[in-house]
Design an enzyme around this catalytic site. Structure first.
Site, short mmCIF file in Angstrom:
data_model
loop_
_atom_site.label_atom_id
_atom_site.label_comp_id
_atom_site.label_asym_id
_atom_site.label_seq_id
_atom_site.Cartn_x
_atom_site.Cartn_y
_atom_site.Cartn_z
N ASN A 1 0.85 -1.20 0.00
CA ASN A 1 0.00 0.00 0.00
C ASN A 1 0.87 1.23 0.00
O ASN A 1 1.94 1.23 0.64
CB ASN A 1 -0.84 0.10 1.29
CG ASN A 1 -1.86 -1.00 1.42
OD1 ASN A 1 -2.41 -1.47 0.43
ND2 ASN A 1 -2.12 -1.42 2.65
N ASN B 1 -1.97 -9.30 17.43
CA ASN B 1 -1.84 -8.37 18.55
C ASN B 1 -3.00 -8.67 19.51
O ASN B 1 -3.82 -9.56 19.25
CB ASN B 1 -1.77 -6.91 18.08
CG ASN B 1 -3.05 -6.44 17.40
OD1 ASN B 1 -4.11 -7.06 17.55
ND2 ASN B 1 -2.97 -5.37 16.65
N LYS C 1 0.95 -4.24 4.83
CA LYS C 1 1.49 -5.20 5.81
C LYS C 1 2.46 -6.19 5.18
O LYS C 1 3.47 -6.56 5.77
CB LYS C 1 0.34 -5.94 6.50
CG LYS C 1 -0.49 -4.99 7.36
CD LYS C 1 -1.59 -5.69 8.11
CE LYS C 1 -2.61 -4.70 8.65
NZ LYS C 1 -2.05 -3.63 9.48
N ARG D 1 10.71 6.25 14.95
CA ARG D 1 10.80 7.03 13.71
C ARG D 1 9.43 7.06 13.04
O ARG D 1 8.65 6.13 13.22
CB ARG D 1 11.79 6.37 12.74
CG ARG D 1 13.14 6.12 13.34
CD ARG D 1 13.89 5.14 12.46
NE ARG D 1 15.12 4.72 13.09
CZ ARG D 1 15.79 3.63 12.76
NH1 ARG D 1 15.36 2.85 11.80
NH2 ARG D 1 16.90 3.32 13.38
N ASP E 1 5.61 6.96 16.31
CA ASP E 1 4.69 6.44 15.28
C ASP E 1 4.76 4.91 15.32
O ASP E 1 5.79 4.32 14.98
CB ASP E 1 5.12 6.97 13.90
CG ASP E 1 4.15 6.57 12.79
OD1 ASP E 1 3.22 5.78 13.05
OD2 ASP E 1 4.33 7.07 11.66
N ASP F 1 4.50 -5.33 11.96
CA ASP F 1 5.12 -5.90 10.76
C ASP F 1 6.64 -6.01 10.94
O ASP F 1 7.25 -7.00 10.50
CB ASP F 1 4.81 -5.03 9.53
CG ASP F 1 3.31 -4.91 9.28
OD1 ASP F 1 2.59 -5.88 9.56
OD2 ASP F 1 2.88 -3.83 8.83
N GLY G 1 2.39 -4.63 22.40
CA GLY G 1 2.85 -3.25 22.29
C GLY G 1 4.07 -3.01 23.15
O GLY G 1 5.02 -3.81 23.16
#
Ligand code: RIB
Length: 297
Positions: free
Chosen positions: A11, A182, A40, A278, A239, A245, A214
């Site tokens: 994408n 997740n 992904k 980043r 971010d 991924d 996370g």
């Protein structure tokens, strides 16, 4: 050298950075807009290539400017794109809002990814020659199942990230070796709200599960062993797009290199921790020397 095949999406990410994402009916002024290659599948391919593997990307891009840039980005990261087809029409796009806490909300328009509904001639040979096949759910499910079953026929380990979250058919679980959801995806798949209970419930359908948690880390469960919680490095996220991924791509490399599970999970967590510091998905992914420097056993 380790060879990882990836069957999945590409994408162009259309990313808006804003202090706080708008509510329905609200208009807010953002800080910055960027177009960043993602998806992904491509993210996992780039993560694995930068982590040191030879990578083959199987999928499709459109015959538009985004498609050319998506292909270039994969090639510049060292991924082979011979099995990445160019089809008539738009490339996939992801419309992403990233807030000041590093959280995101994403709408994906599949575009060319929607044409990847079967394996093309040659794809099975690419899968057969790999040490592992990485799969996600941004291409039609029929192709994901066909890829997993092809890998199974050739004794290639299948690693499935069940994202975007959706219920899955038994034949896909049956051809999956390692499931990497997740917390949210684990709940969708099992209906359990506790990640540990969800992971254990998933062992009824796949032999190994890693639930990514996370900033907390990841939880590994396998049939006949005690659950293993492996913490993530403490970092400040700007971010988190593509963090899962990055984790999956690096984990595939580490496991193919036969690192012990705890070490492989720490190594993948180090890669993901670098990426969240980043902006952007693919462009934030670390190269192997950075992972080695960040990694602590
Ligand atoms: O997992 C992150 C990815 O999800 C983004 O790069 C975006 O393309 C969406 O597919």
């Amino acid at each position: 050298m380790i060879h990882i095949a990836v069957l999945g999406s590409t994408n162009m990410d259309l990313v808006t950075y804003v202090a706080k994402a708008p509510q329905r009916g609200e208009t807010v002024t953002g800080r910055e807009f960027r177009t960043i290659p993602g998806g992904k599948g491509a993210n996992q391919a780039i993560a694995a290539a930068r982590a040191g593997a030879t990578v083959s990307m199987i999928g499709a891009v459109g015959n538009d400017d985004f498609g050319a840039r998506l292909r270039d980005t994969l090639e510049h990261s060292g991924a082979d794109t011979d099995s990445l087809r160019t089809v008539e029409g738009q490339s996939g796009t992801a419309h992403i809002v990233v807030d000041d806490e590093g959280g995101n909300a994403i709408v994906v328009i599949p575009g060319a990814n929607g044409t990847v509904d079967h394996l093309s001639p040659g794809d099975e040979g690419v899968i057969a020659s790999a040490d592992a096949l990485l799969l996600q759910l941004e291409i039609p499910l029929d192709a994901v199942i066909a890829g997993a079953e092809a890998a199974r026929r050739h004794g290639v380990r299948t690693i499935l990230t069940p994202a975007p979250a959706q219920p899955l058919p038994p034949e896909l679980f049956a051809a999956t070796d390692l499931l990497v959801p997740n917390e949210y995806e684990a709940v969708t798949l099992t209906g359990r709200t506790d990640p540990r209970e969800a992971a254990i419930a998933l062992l009824e359908v796949v032999p190994e599960v890693v639930v990514t948690l996370g900033a907390v880390g990841s939880l590994y469960v396998a049939r006949g062993t005690e659950p293993l919680l492996v913490p993530a490095p403490r970092v400040t996220a700007v971010d988190t797009t593509g963090a899962g991924d990055t984790f999956a791509g690096a984990l595939a490399v580490a496991l193919a290199e036969e690192k012990p599970v705890r070490e492989a999970l720490s190594w993948a967590a180090a890669a993901a921790a670098l990426s969240v510091q980043r902006e952007g998905a693919s462009v934030s992914m670390p190269y192997r020397p950075e992972i080695e420097a960040q990694y602590t056993a």
